[in-house]
Design a protein around this motif. Structure first.
Motif, PDB file in Angstrom:
ATOM      1  N   LEU A  77       0.864  -1.176   0.000  1.00 29.75           N
ATOM      2  CA  LEU A  77       0.000   0.000   0.000  1.00 29.75           C
ATOM      3  C   LEU A  77       0.903   1.229   0.000  1.00 29.75           C
ATOM      4  O   LEU A  77       1.825   1.335   0.817  1.00 29.75           O
ATOM      5  N   ASN A  78       0.679   2.135  -0.944  1.00 24.49           N
ATOM      6  CA  ASN A  78       1.526   3.310  -1.102  1.00 24.49           C
ATOM      7  C   ASN A  78       0.692   4.574  -1.126  1.00 24.49           C
ATOM      8  O   ASN A  78      -0.542   4.531  -1.191  1.00 24.49           O
ATOM      9  N   GLU A  79       1.376   5.709  -1.079  1.00 26.10           N
ATOM     10  CA  GLU A  79       0.694   6.984  -1.255  1.00 26.10           C
ATOM     11  C   GLU A  79       1.524   7.887  -2.166  1.00 26.10           C
ATOM     12  O   GLU A  79       2.754   7.824  -2.176  1.00 26.10           O
ATOM     13  N   ASP A  80       0.825   8.686  -2.950  1.00 26.40           N
ATOM     14  CA  ASP A  80       1.478   9.613  -3.865  1.00 26.40           C
ATOM     15  C   ASP A  80       0.437  10.627  -4.323  1.00 26.40           C
ATOM     16  O   ASP A  80      -0.739  10.544  -3.950  1.00 26.40           O
ATOM     17  N   ARG A  81       0.856  11.557  -5.141  1.00 28.94           N
ATOM     18  CA  ARG A  81      -0.047  12.578  -5.664  1.00 28.94           C
ATOM     19  C   ARG A  81      -0.919  11.985  -6.769  1.00 28.94           C
ATOM     20  O   ARG A  81      -0.434  11.283  -7.640  1.00 28.94           O
ATOM     21  N   VAL A  82      -2.214  12.304  -6.710  1.00 25.51           N
ATOM     22  CA  VAL A  82      -3.163  11.878  -7.736  1.00 25.51           C
ATOM     23  C   VAL A  82      -4.121  13.037  -7.991  1.00 25.51           C
ATOM     24  O   VAL A  82      -4.517  13.748  -7.062  1.00 25.51           O
ATOM     25  N   ALA A  83      -4.480  13.231  -9.245  1.00 26.51           N
ATOM     26  CA  ALA A  83      -5.391  14.325  -9.578  1.00 26.51           C
ATOM     27  C   ALA A  83      -6.316  13.917 -10.710  1.00 26.51           C
ATOM     28  O   ALA A  83      -6.039  12.995 -11.473  1.00 26.51           O
TER      29      ALA A  83
END
Length: 408
Positions: free
Chosen positions: A129-135
């Motif tokens: 499970l990761n996190e990053d910028r999404v738009a």
């Protein structure tokens, strides 16, 4: 003075909650009321593809739409734009948000693991499970401009390249729209509290849309039926289901052996054409052939994967074929399927019934496929667990100009 103070406060909130990026989009300081994901249909796999913006540079990434998927997963290995992603640790609050993480909470030093699944090939692996910028794009109706609604710490899973098997060419993963805490619509709803927990879906053979938050149409034209969810142990499955009480062809009820309980019918963007359990399918086909004969339709040889086909002389104008009704919670509530969504043009003047035999013991008795949902508006309201849908006649009457403008 009060008006000036209010405007300043709105601008400060805008700076805090949302940054607008990319020179190709408007930079207006407006908080998003609704957001749009344009869709296209892959002609080879018949999958629906959405483009989101991910990573430090917010590069465009194509993902296959799975309305039943619990989260977004991406091939991080071959996608350089996601090099900035950060893994989530086990035992963290963000890990607990993920429904039923693989490794539970055993060591705070280990990464949180999920089970990303390619629901086309039915292949599943473990992935961080990761996190990053999404738009994604948002649109302000009064101004008519587009910008990017962005989440800095969007949760998704990384998956190896081998999980790409069976996906449309160019796709780098799957966009999960299911009813989970870390699905795509849930995370945007949480980030922007003024987003209502619902999304609208319009599939199309050319270009479609997913609309989050606001509504681009008159809701009074919608028909509503409850969404139901199946349990897997202590957890709800991510799939969207509706109850089908009976099936009618040209107004006559199909004679089915099963009585009493409704059919739990799954909605799917990954199954191209509606499938039915063999017993249901046989009874349905028999009723359809009777209705077709009464309309002087001429049956011709089958064209795979379809079993029931007709010549153009008998079919004539595609809408002039037997009407199929899925009767829902009452006789007054029905999903009407006209010729556009029941007959498939396979070429050479042949049209085939776009329903398939799902086998003797399928996981779901009926799966409503993408073709049967095209050019309808479907509203998934996760707040009250209701599905709204508009008839084809209503869609054509209202022309969906907002959807069409946003998809272009």
């Amino acid at each position: 003075m009060a008006s000036s103070s209010s405007s300043s406060l709105q601008f400060l909130l805008f700076l805090t909650l949302l940054s607008l990026t990319s020179s190709s989009f408007s930079q207006n300081p407006i908080l998003p009321k609704a957001a749009i994901l344009p869709l296209k249909k892959d002609p080879t796999t018949l999958q629906y593809i959405a483009t989101v913006f991910m990573g430090g540079t917010l590069a465009a990434v194509e993902l296959v739409v799975d309305i039943n998927g619990g989260f977004v997963w991406v091939d991080c290995e071959s996608n350089p734009t996601l090099r900035s992603h950060e893994p989530i640790k086990s035992c963290s609050l963000k890990c607990s948000m993920a429904k039923n993480p693989v490794n539970g909470c055993h060591s705070a030093s280990k990464n949180c693991l999920l089970h990303p699944e390619n629901t086309v090939s039915r292949m599943s692996v473990s992935g961080d499970l990761n996190e990053d910028r999404v738009a994604m794009e948002f649109w302000e109706r009064n101004i008519g401009s587009r910008s990017l609604a962005k989440i800095e710490n969007f949760l998704f899973s990384c998956a190896p390249n081998l999980l790409m098997k069976g996906l449309a060419s160019g796709a780098k993963g799957m966009l999960g729209l299911g009813n989970s805490r870390i699905s795509f619509p849930s995370q945007f709803s949480t980030e922007f509290g003024f987003f209502r927990r619902k999304f609208s879906l319009r599939l199309s053979s050319s270009k479609g849309s997913i609309f989050f938050g606001g509504s681009p149409y008159d809701e009074s034209s919608m028909v509503y039926t409850p969404l139901t969810f199946l349990k897997n142990g202590f957890f709800l499955q991510d799939g969207y289901y509706i109850n089908v009480g009976s099936i009618k062809v040209s107004g006559k009820k199909v004679s089915l052996q099963r009585k009493g309980l409704p059919f739990k019918t799954k909605l799917s963007t990954l199954v191209p054409y509606t499938t039915m359990q063999s017993g249901v399918y046989r009874a349905f086909v028999e009723a359809y052939l009777d209705a077709a004969s009464a309309m002087n339709m001429t049956r011709v040889s089958a064209v795979a994967p379809f079993e029931v086909c007709f010549g153009s002389k008998g079919v004539g104008n595609i809408p002039d074929v037997p009407i199929v009704d899925l009767v829902l919670q009452s006789e007054m509530v029905r999903w009407r399927i006209h010729g556009r969504n029941s007959m498939v043009d396979v070429g050479d003047g042949v049209f085939c019934l776009g329903f398939l035999d799902g086998g003797l013991s399928p996981r779901d008795a009926i799966v409503l496929g993408g073709y049967q949902m095209e050019d309808y508006l479907l509203e998934f309201n996760l707040g009250n667990s209701m599905l709204g849908f508009s008839s084809l006649a209503t869609v054509e009457k209202n022309s969906l100009s907002d959807f069409e403008a946003l998809s272009g």
